[in-house]
Design a protein around this motif. Structure first.
Motif: not given
Length: 121
Positions: A73-81
């Motif tokens: 949330n700090v980086k406004n980033t999501i990931y998909l492993q």
């Protein structure tokens, strides 16, 4: 709001890839983000979503146990492993964000430009 995806590529069946999607802009709040995919000749379909508040996740049945969505949330980033990839996972993967404009209080959907994932057999 702009969404920038990265991490796609070519991988052999059984391999792994990690996708990232970073959101940027001014005066917005993200409710939920997710990944969708579209294979040639097929409709775009949901892969996984995650809420930014409680981190509630939702997965399509065809990726359960293989893919994991996470957020920063700090980086406004999501990931998909993506693990144990299959040739049928080949598609363009799109990031989507459900966003509230803090000035107008209106809800908007934003999409990234997509990143190609190709799984060879």
């Amino acid at each position: 709001v702009q969404l920038v995806e990265s991490g796609g590529g070519l991988v052999q069946a059984g391999g792994s890839l990690r996708l990232s999607c970073a959101a940027s802009g001014r005066r917005f709040h993200i409710n939920k983000m997710g990944w969708y995919r579209q294979a040639p000749g097929k409709e775009r379909e949901l892969v996984a979503t995650i809420t930014t508040g409680g981190g509630t996740t939702n997965y399509a049945d065809f990726v359960k146990g293989r893919f994991t969505i996470s957020r920063d949330n700090v980086k406004n980033t999501i990931y998909l492993q993506m693990n144990s990839l299959k040739p049928e996972d080949t598609a363009v993967y799109f990031c989507k964000a459900d966003v509230i404009n803090l000035d107008s209080a209106r809800l908007y959907d934003y999409w990234g430009q997509g990143t190609q994932v190709t799984v060879s057999s």
